[in-house]
Scaffold this active site. Sequence first.
Site, PDB file in Angstrom:
ATOM      1  N   ASP A  99       0.849  -1.179   0.000  1.00 39.87           N
ATOM      2  CA  ASP A  99       0.000   0.000   0.000  1.00 39.87           C
ATOM      3  C   ASP A  99       0.889   1.233   0.000  1.00 39.87           C
ATOM      4  OD1 ASP A  99      -2.346   1.627   0.588  1.00 39.87           O
ATOM      5  OD2 ASP A  99      -3.181  -0.180   1.502  1.00 39.87           O
ATOM      6  N   ASP A 203      -3.134   4.658  -2.333  1.00 36.82           N
ATOM      7  CA  ASP A 203      -4.103   5.257  -1.429  1.00 36.82           C
ATOM      8  C   ASP A 203      -4.570   6.617  -1.963  1.00 36.82           C
ATOM      9  OD1 ASP A 203      -5.202   4.824   1.343  1.00 36.82           O
ATOM     10  OD2 ASP A 203      -4.297   6.793   1.680  1.00 36.82           O
ATOM     11  N   GLU A 265      -6.815   3.569  -5.571  1.00 38.91           N
ATOM     12  CA  GLU A 265      -8.031   3.849  -4.809  1.00 38.91           C
ATOM     13  C   GLU A 265      -8.421   5.271  -5.172  1.00 38.91           C
ATOM     14  OE1 GLU A 265      -9.838   4.606  -0.375  1.00 38.91           O
ATOM     15  OE2 GLU A 265      -7.861   5.255  -0.933  1.00 38.91           O
ATOM     16  N   HIS A 325     -11.017  -2.790   4.172  1.00 40.93           N
ATOM     17  CA  HIS A 325     -10.887  -2.328   5.558  1.00 40.93           C
ATOM     18  C   HIS A 325     -11.690  -1.047   5.802  1.00 40.93           C
ATOM     19  CE1 HIS A 325      -8.074  -0.083   3.195  1.00 40.93           C
ATOM     20  NE2 HIS A 325      -7.875   0.759   4.182  1.00 40.93           N
ATOM     21  N   ASP A 326     -12.155  -0.414   4.735  1.00 44.33           N
ATOM     22  CA  ASP A 326     -12.974   0.793   4.856  1.00 44.33           C
ATOM     23  C   ASP A 326     -14.464   0.502   4.672  1.00 44.33           C
ATOM     24  OD1 ASP A 326     -10.685   2.435   5.048  1.00 44.33           O
ATOM     25  OD2 ASP A 326     -10.537   2.592   2.861  1.00 44.33           O
TER      26      ASP A 326
HETATM   27  C1  GLC Z   1      -7.745   5.431   2.257  1.00 43.36           C
HETATM   28  C2  GLC Z   1      -7.591   4.214   3.135  1.00 43.36           C
HETATM   29  C3  GLC Z   1      -8.195   4.519   4.468  1.00 43.36           C
HETATM   30  C4  GLC Z   1      -7.452   5.674   5.075  1.00 43.36           C
HETATM   31  C5  GLC Z   1      -7.409   6.873   4.148  1.00 43.36           C
HETATM   32  C6  GLC Z   1      -6.363   7.845   4.569  1.00 43.36           C
HETATM   33  O1  GLC Z   1      -9.067   5.724   1.996  1.00 43.36           O
HETATM   34  O2  GLC Z   1      -8.161   3.095   2.525  1.00 43.36           O
HETATM   35  O3  GLC Z   1      -8.174   3.407   5.320  1.00 43.36           O
HETATM   36  O4  GLC Z   1      -8.051   6.036   6.284  1.00 43.36           O
HETATM   37  O5  GLC Z   1      -7.092   6.512   2.831  1.00 43.36           O
HETATM   38  O6  GLC Z   1      -5.085   7.343   4.309  1.00 43.36           O
END
Ligand code: GLC
Length: 513
Positions: A99, A203, A265, A325-326
Amino acid sequence: MAADEWWRDAVVYQVYPRSFADSDGDGIGDLRGVVDRLDHVERLGADAIWLSPFYPSPQVDFGYDISDYESVDPEYGTLDDFDDLVAEAGRRGLRIVVDLVMNHTSDEHAWFVESRSDRSNPKRDWYIWADPRPGGGPPNNWLSSFEKCGAAWTFDDRTGQYYLHSFTAGQPDLNWRNPDVRAAMGKVWRFWLDRGVAGFRIDVAHRLMKDPDLRDNPPEVAHARRHFSHPVVRQRNLDLPETHDVLRELREVLDGYGDRFALGEVPISDDARLAEYFGGDGMQTAFHIAFWEQPWDASAFRACVDGLAGRMRPGSLPTYALATHDISRTVSRYGAARAGVAAMMMLTLRGVACVYYGEEIGMSDAPPDEARDVDGRDGQRTPMQWDDTGGFTTGEPWLPMAPGHGEVNVGRQLDDPDSLLSLYRRVIAYRRGSEDLRRGGYRSLDTPPGVFAYLRGENLLVALNFTGRPASFTVPGHTEGRVELSTRTDRTGVVPLRLEPDEGLVLRLGPVR
Ligand code: GLC
């Protein structure tokens, strides 16, 4: 298409290291734990593991606040453990994807410590600092992505300015307009690529650039948080065109390494804007964000899949996931009876498939009494359920195991042909051997309400019943097909175009009559 584009049909298994397997009994998962459990991932049939952050971190956002990009948090192990993981996974034909959190660092990262020490520090401009607006208060109306955090700005007493943080105050945003930041992060990319990672999950890739003049967001979108979807009005703190320059730089580096890839993402629900981020000279693929937000409705999923498919650059592929995880787990959102159909859909659409740990056994969300996460995501992060006693740790797990783990676990499902785990394994194994699923085209079909059906390749039909009732459907020129896969185990041979309740079916159609 280059032969080495292995990721195009990959099944990626997401491991949240903190919750997967604890090898030393401290209640927190670790990299050794992942090595110890590689059998599971291999048996599942995945091609790669995406590891959520394991870098040194104050854990304000559980690792998404990185204080050193080139190391491993002692809670999770050492760089040697990481190297062992890459090597051991490699022996099993599994690749490791890490990541990359490059929008922000932790406020404890040495870069930020320097940056905040003095206005004249050479690293001052590595982050986004600004004076209070005239009359006082944050420089503009930008908000943190996390509801609880309010404004995206925190005032620093020592130097009398605000710094920008798109998430918590412990996650200051880097200034990607500064060439030194780009060079430093380029070094990070190479550090992990040289260590043998197969690629990166990027991310919040759409957030890297911000309006250089830090203008207010227009009122229509001032309160839009994670998901940009306004068709006309652009936000000024995300999805800026210059962001693509950075992603192109990343792509060039990846291309220099041959067969590596980037999975973005990009939480933007506008299909056309999302499509700009992947394929071509952008990242190779990106999550289809809207996919995991659909209600349990066949036509909604069809519209969602077709919507992005119709906007993508030629040859591009999205990545499908049901949970992360989100994102709340499939069973909690849709119910256990639907988990099989959902899995079959995710694994048979045209794109990369990403399985969040525990989804393959149908884990449910179990938020603890006392919240750990700032944004209410503990529920989907509970420890992996290995066996009747838990099997995650010999100590006290950092988050309580979900109630029901004694029934829903790997041990119970492994040899049960009717289990969700067995279904995942069947579908993934079939996908591996099917040219149609791996590289074939996709075309959705008109079906009665409650059924989502599509062709992969010339004549491989996937039909998904979103209802708890039997459902018939038609495909022009066909009345039957040969069962290749079903969410049920009692379906074989040639069958009519009819689905049992909550059934997902893959049929090979014969010649058109
Ligand atoms: C992304 C991650 C999340 C995190 C955010 C800030 O959305 O998936 O878990 O809190 O970025 O890094």
